[in-house]
Scaffold this motif. Structure first.
Motif, PDB file in Angstrom:
ATOM      1  N   HIS A  42      41.630  38.864  49.456  1.00 41.61           N
ATOM      2  CA  HIS A  42      42.568  38.335  50.452  1.00 41.61           C
ATOM      3  C   HIS A  42      43.729  37.614  49.774  1.00 41.61           C
ATOM      4  CE1 HIS A  42      44.031  37.112  54.253  1.00 41.61           C
ATOM      5  NE2 HIS A  42      43.023  36.378  54.700  1.00 41.61           N
ATOM      6  N   GLY A  43      44.469  38.356  48.923  1.00 35.89           N
ATOM      7  CA  GLY A  43      45.617  37.775  48.259  1.00 35.89           C
ATOM      8  C   GLY A  43      46.042  38.583  47.058  1.00 35.89           C
ATOM      9  N   ASP A  44      47.349  38.584  46.794  1.00 30.44           N
ATOM     10  CA  ASP A  44      47.861  39.393  45.692  1.00 30.44           C
ATOM     11  C   ASP A  44      47.918  38.642  44.363  1.00 30.44           C
ATOM     12  OD1 ASP A  44      50.015  37.719  46.176  1.00 30.44           O
ATOM     13  OD2 ASP A  44      51.496  39.330  46.312  1.00 30.44           O
ATOM     14  N   ASN A  45      47.366  37.425  44.337  1.00 28.50           N
ATOM     15  CA  ASN A  45      47.245  36.705  43.072  1.00 28.50           C
ATOM     16  C   ASN A  45      46.020  35.796  43.154  1.00 28.50           C
ATOM     17  OD1 ASN A  45      48.079  33.872  43.861  1.00 28.50           O
ATOM     18  ND2 ASN A  45      49.988  34.939  44.380  1.00 28.50           N
ATOM     19  N   VAL A  46      45.598  35.300  42.022  1.00 26.15           N
ATOM     20  CA  VAL A  46      44.356  34.524  41.944  1.00 26.15           C
ATOM     21  C   VAL A  46      44.429  33.276  42.824  1.00 26.15           C
ATOM     22  CG1 VAL A  46      42.863  33.195  40.392  1.00 26.15           C
ATOM     23  CG2 VAL A  46      43.774  35.395  39.655  1.00 26.15           C
ATOM     24  N   MET A  47      45.554  32.584  42.815  1.00 30.16           N
ATOM     25  CA  MET A  47      45.673  31.354  43.597  1.00 30.16           C
ATOM     26  C   MET A  47      45.489  31.625  45.097  1.00 30.16           C
ATOM     27  SD  MET A  47      48.838  28.636  43.938  1.00 30.16           S
ATOM     28  CE  MET A  47      48.959  28.403  42.190  1.00 30.16           C
ATOM     29  N   MET A  51      42.253  30.493  47.465  1.00 30.09           N
ATOM     30  CA  MET A  51      42.524  29.664  48.628  1.00 30.09           C
ATOM     31  C   MET A  51      41.978  30.303  49.914  1.00 30.09           C
ATOM     32  SD  MET A  51      46.190  28.287  50.036  1.00 30.09           S
ATOM     33  CE  MET A  51      46.702  29.827  50.770  1.00 30.09           C
ATOM     34  N   MET A  52      42.103  31.620  50.032  1.00 35.76           N
ATOM     35  CA  MET A  52      41.669  32.306  51.249  1.00 35.76           C
ATOM     36  C   MET A  52      40.152  32.504  51.295  1.00 35.76           C
ATOM     37  SD  MET A  52      44.456  32.349  52.766  1.00 35.76           S
ATOM     38  CE  MET A  52      43.930  33.189  54.234  1.00 35.76           C
ATOM     39  N   GLY A  53      39.505  32.495  50.161  1.00 30.16           N
ATOM     40  CA  GLY A  53      38.048  32.572  50.122  1.00 30.16           C
ATOM     41  C   GLY A  53      37.498  33.985  50.138  1.00 30.16           C
ATOM     42  N   GLU A  54      36.182  34.039  50.217  1.00 29.74           N
ATOM     43  CA  GLU A  54      35.456  35.308  50.176  1.00 29.74           C
ATOM     44  C   GLU A  54      35.704  36.116  51.449  1.00 29.74           C
ATOM     45  OE1 GLU A  54      30.835  36.919  49.991  1.00 29.74           O
ATOM     46  OE2 GLU A  54      31.227  34.772  50.083  1.00 29.74           O
ATOM     47  N   VAL A  55      36.070  37.361  51.272  1.00 27.83           N
ATOM     48  CA  VAL A  55      36.258  38.265  52.404  1.00 27.83           C
ATOM     49  C   VAL A  55      35.635  39.622  52.089  1.00 27.83           C
ATOM     50  CG1 VAL A  55      38.377  37.148  53.225  1.00 27.83           C
ATOM     51  CG2 VAL A  55      38.527  39.053  51.612  1.00 27.83           C
ATOM     52  N   HIS A  56      35.439  40.398  53.123  1.00 27.19           N
ATOM     53  CA  HIS A  56      34.896  41.748  52.980  1.00 27.19           C
ATOM     54  C   HIS A  56      35.553  42.651  54.003  1.00 27.19           C
ATOM     55  CE1 HIS A  56      31.557  40.399  50.470  1.00 27.19           C
ATOM     56  NE2 HIS A  56      31.446  39.387  51.284  1.00 27.19           N
TER      57      HIS A  56
END
Length: 165
Positions: A42-47, A51-56
């Motif tokens: 859930h994001g195009d970079n590590v930060m 921040m957005m957390g675990e997703v599936h």
């Protein structure tokens, strides 16, 4: 109610839901369908991803067709590999290019194109459009892109529209 992870189960129970459980890593069977979690970032970079957390996402198979719900993810190696391995019949993409000042949260136009290249015979449904205030793409933007690029396999539904698959 099935949730993507233990943290979400706890949140649901704290809200008063009494029948909440996590989709097990090995998947589950409901009626004639198998449901399993799929990789997502859930994001195009590590930060952003941290921040957005675990997703599936979710992959649902039945007797005749398979449905891949990519969920809140950007296109990444794990998503590409999953799509290539399973070759789903139908794919839903959250593709409004939702973005924060620190990075993009979900798929964009290039990601739609990448998915279509991986599975040219799949029906791709563009979702999550005009639903959040940090979205950079509208239905009109996505429709113009798919028309210009001749991506006839992509459908951009209106609110409330029912799609038979």
């Amino acid at each position: 109610m099935y949730m993507q992870n233990a943290e979400d189960v706890l949140i649901a129970k704290n809200m008063g839901f009494t029948n909440a459980s996590e989709v097990p890593d090995e998947g589950l069977r409901i009626g004639g369908m198998n449901i399993c979690k799929t990789p997502a970032i859930h994001g195009d970079n590590v930060m952003v991803a941290q921040m957005m957390g675990e997703v599936h996402g979710y992959y649902i198979t039945g007797e005749d067709k398979s449905l891949y719900i990519a969920g809140d993810t950007v296109m990444c190696d794990a998503v590409s590999e999953f799509i290539t391995k399973t070759m789903p019949d139908v794919i839903t993409l959250n593709c409004c290019e939702a973005t924060l000042p620190i990075g993009r949260l979900i798929m964009n136009l290039d990601d739609i194109d990448s998915v279509c290249e991986l599975v040219p015979d799949a029906l791709v449904i563009a979702t999550h459009l005009e639903s959040v205030n940090h979205a950079l793409l509208s239905r009109s933007d996505v429709r113009k892109y798919i028309d210009f690029n001749k991506l006839s396999q992509v459908i951009v539904p209106d609110d409330g529209e029912i799609i038979s698959i």
